[in-house]
Structure formats: structure tokens, C-alpha cells
Scaffold this active site. Structure first.
Site, PDB file in Angstrom:
ATOM      1  N   CYS A   7       0.551  -1.313  -0.072  1.00  0.00           N
ATOM      2  CA  CYS A   7       0.187  -0.064   0.028  1.00  0.00           C
ATOM      3  C   CYS A   7       0.847   1.292   0.096  1.00  0.00           C
ATOM      4  O   CYS A   7       2.167   1.161  -0.464  1.00  0.00           O
ATOM      5  CB  CYS A   7      -0.956  -0.098   1.122  1.00  0.00           C
ATOM      6  SG  CYS A   7      -0.286   0.055   2.775  1.00  0.00           S
ATOM      7  N   ASN A  10       1.887   1.509   4.440  1.00  0.00           N
ATOM      8  CA  ASN A  10       2.476   0.244   5.053  1.00  0.00           C
ATOM      9  C   ASN A  10       2.034   0.167   6.548  1.00  0.00           C
ATOM     10  O   ASN A  10       2.700  -0.379   7.320  1.00  0.00           O
ATOM     11  CB  ASN A  10       3.814  -0.292   4.823  1.00  0.00           C
ATOM     12  CG  ASN A  10       4.227  -1.691   5.093  1.00  0.00           C
ATOM     13  OD1 ASN A  10       5.405  -1.849   5.701  1.00  0.00           O
ATOM     14  ND2 ASN A  10       3.481  -2.511   5.164  1.00  0.00           N
ATOM     15  N   CYS A  12      -1.586   0.981   7.291  1.00  0.00           N
ATOM     16  CA  CYS A  12      -3.024   0.390   7.342  1.00  0.00           C
ATOM     17  C   CYS A  12      -3.570  -0.728   6.577  1.00  0.00           C
ATOM     18  O   CYS A  12      -3.575  -1.769   7.311  1.00  0.00           O
ATOM     19  CB  CYS A  12      -4.010   1.774   6.886  1.00  0.00           C
ATOM     20  SG  CYS A  12      -3.748   3.084   8.064  1.00  0.00           S
ATOM     21  N   ARG A  13      -3.625  -0.600   5.438  1.00  0.00           N
ATOM     22  CA  ARG A  13      -3.963  -1.624   4.591  1.00  0.00           C
ATOM     23  C   ARG A  13      -3.317  -2.907   4.304  1.00  0.00           C
ATOM     24  O   ARG A  13      -3.541  -4.137   4.336  1.00  0.00           O
ATOM     25  CB  ARG A  13      -4.240  -1.122   3.231  1.00  0.00           C
ATOM     26  CG  ARG A  13      -5.514  -0.039   3.122  1.00  0.00           C
ATOM     27  CD  ARG A  13      -5.769   0.591   1.889  1.00  0.00           C
ATOM     28  NE  ARG A  13      -4.804   1.661   1.752  1.00  0.00           N
ATOM     29  CZ  ARG A  13      -4.371   2.169   0.734  1.00  0.00           C
ATOM     30  NH1 ARG A  13      -5.175   2.124  -0.306  1.00  0.00           N
ATOM     31  NH2 ARG A  13      -3.550   3.043   0.402  1.00  0.00           N
ATOM     32  N   SER A  14      -1.927  -2.649   3.962  1.00  0.00           N
ATOM     33  CA  SER A  14      -1.142  -3.998   3.529  1.00  0.00           C
ATOM     34  C   SER A  14      -0.616  -4.641   4.673  1.00  0.00           C
ATOM     35  O   SER A  14      -0.599  -6.031   4.740  1.00  0.00           O
ATOM     36  CB  SER A  14      -0.026  -3.358   2.582  1.00  0.00           C
ATOM     37  OG  SER A  14       0.987  -2.567   3.319  1.00  0.00           O
ATOM     38  N   ASP A 124      -8.454   4.036   0.940  1.00  0.00           N
ATOM     39  CA  ASP A 124      -7.414   4.574   1.823  1.00  0.00           C
ATOM     40  C   ASP A 124      -8.010   4.996   3.063  1.00  0.00           C
ATOM     41  O   ASP A 124      -8.533   6.046   3.119  1.00  0.00           O
ATOM     42  CB  ASP A 124      -6.269   5.535   1.194  1.00  0.00           C
ATOM     43  CG  ASP A 124      -5.342   6.173   2.198  1.00  0.00           C
ATOM     44  OD1 ASP A 124      -5.401   5.570   3.380  1.00  0.00           O
ATOM     45  OD2 ASP A 124      -4.278   6.775   1.795  1.00  0.00           O
TER      46      ASP A 124
HETATM   47  P1  4NP Z   1      -1.931   2.748   4.187  1.00  0.00           P
HETATM   48  O1  4NP Z   1      -2.575   4.396   4.450  1.00  0.00           O
HETATM   49  O2  4NP Z   1      -1.302   2.967   2.596  1.00  0.00           O
HETATM   50  O3  4NP Z   1      -3.177   2.058   3.885  1.00  0.00           O
HETATM   51  O4  4NP Z   1      -1.152   2.368   5.252  1.00  0.00           O
HETATM   52  C1  4NP Z   1      -1.786   5.437   4.752  1.00  0.00           C
HETATM   53  C2  4NP Z   1      -1.261   5.542   5.729  1.00  0.00           C
HETATM   54  C3  4NP Z   1      -0.458   6.638   5.674  1.00  0.00           C
HETATM   55  C4  4NP Z   1      -0.207   7.853   4.879  1.00  0.00           C
HETATM   56  C5  4NP Z   1      -1.031   7.353   3.877  1.00  0.00           C
HETATM   57  C6  4NP Z   1      -1.798   6.406   3.667  1.00  0.00           C
HETATM   58  N1  4NP Z   1       0.441   8.936   5.067  1.00  0.00           N
HETATM   59  O5  4NP Z   1       0.344   9.774   4.107  1.00  0.00           O
HETATM   60  O6  4NP Z   1       1.093   8.916   5.882  1.00  0.00           O
END
Ligand code: 4NP
Length: 155
Positions: A7, A10, A12-14, A124
């Protein structure tokens, strides 16, 4: 068989996809031959545990997450047999890595395996609500079940 979930952050989703993959394989109760990892295309949270909201949501659904955030490296494209981005932006970022075209056949959006996919992306949840985190959980729970059926030849 080496499987990598990808993702942006790294956190939340992955890492949830990684945890659900191991959790569902364990529930299946069969010995398995998978090595699983997750990473982000961004570098904002390197070394961090998953987001507290993701961990709380996962734990309330019986899944404990201990992954530490890392950023994708070009060698991941060599090392892993299956690379599963969460959304089209992550896919684009992966395809911008050196020699990615050579490994294109290994890279598939995770929702390809969601039997109820209304959209090709896992949204997201970073700026979202608790309900958004639960929606991501449900999407990934279905997608990972579909992925395991596919890998185990029951698709
Ligand atoms: P992820 O979510 O891609 O599912 O881990 C996010 C976590 C942090 C950020 C963006 C998306 N960020 O911009 O910090």
C-alpha cells in the site's frame, strides 16, 4: 511461494492484508508453503507498527498485527512470486521501479480476488472514520479468502 502486499504507508491496508492472510491460513488448519510480507511505496512511517486504529480494528476482529513498516525496494520484484497492491496508485508506483515491466505478470490488484468488488481499489482509510477502517477490514477479509481459494486451486 512468496506473497507481498503493498500500500502507500504500510501502516493501514497492507499490514492488515498480511495479517489476514496468515490468520486465514491458520484457521484453515493446514500446513502451508507461503512466505508473506508487506511494504509501502511511501517512506513516511518506516519502522512503525501499524496505525493504532488498524491494530484496534484488527484485534476486535481477532487478528493481531506486529509488522514493522518498510518501504518497497526494487529487489522485492525479484524476490516475491506474487505482488498485490491495494490500489491503482500503488500499482503505478510499483510499475515505476527499475525493471518492473519484467515482473509485470506477478503484479495484480488485491481486489481482483474480491467476489463482491464494486471498485478496483481498497480505499485508503488514513483520513477516515472507524467505519472506514471496518470497511477496509471487510474488503480485505473477502479478498484474502478469494486469494487463498485461488492459490489453493479452489477458485
Ligand atoms: P496505507 O494508509 O497506505 O493503507 O498504510 C496510509 C497511511 C499513511 C499515509 C497514507 C496512507 N500517510 O500519508 O502518511
Amino acid at each position: 511461494m512468496r506473497v507481498l502486499f503493498v500500500c502507500l504507508g504500510n501502516i493501514c491496508r497492507s499490514p492488515l492484508a498480511e495479517g489476514l492472510f496468515l490468520h486465514q491460513l491458520t484457521l484453515n488448519g493446514r500446513p502451508h508453503r507461503y512466505e508473506v510480507d508487506s511494504c509501502g511505496t511511501g517512506n513516511y512511517h518506516i519502522g512503525a507498527l501499524p496505525d493504532l486504529r488498524t491494530r484496534r480494528n484488527a484485534e476486535s476482529n481477532g487478528v493481531v498485527l506486529t509488522h514493522r513498516c518498510r518501504q518497497i525496494i526494487p529487489e522485492d520484484l525479484e524476490r516475491f512470486d506474487l505482488i498485490l497492491p491495494m490500489d491503482g496508485n500503488n500499482l503505478k508506483n510499483i510499475l515505476a521501479l527499475p525493471n518492473a515491466e519484467q515482473h509485470r505478470h506477478k503484479i495484480t490488484l488485491i481486489r481482483t480476488f474480491d467476489p463482491k468488488a464494486e471498485h478496483s481499489d481498497v480505499p485508503d482509510p488514513y483520513h477516515g472514520t472507524e467505519e472506514d477502517f471496518q470497511e477496509v477490514f471487510e474488503i480485505l477479509n473477502r479478498s484474502i479468502a478469494g486469494l487463498i481459494r485461488h492459490l489453493e486451486g479452489q477458485a
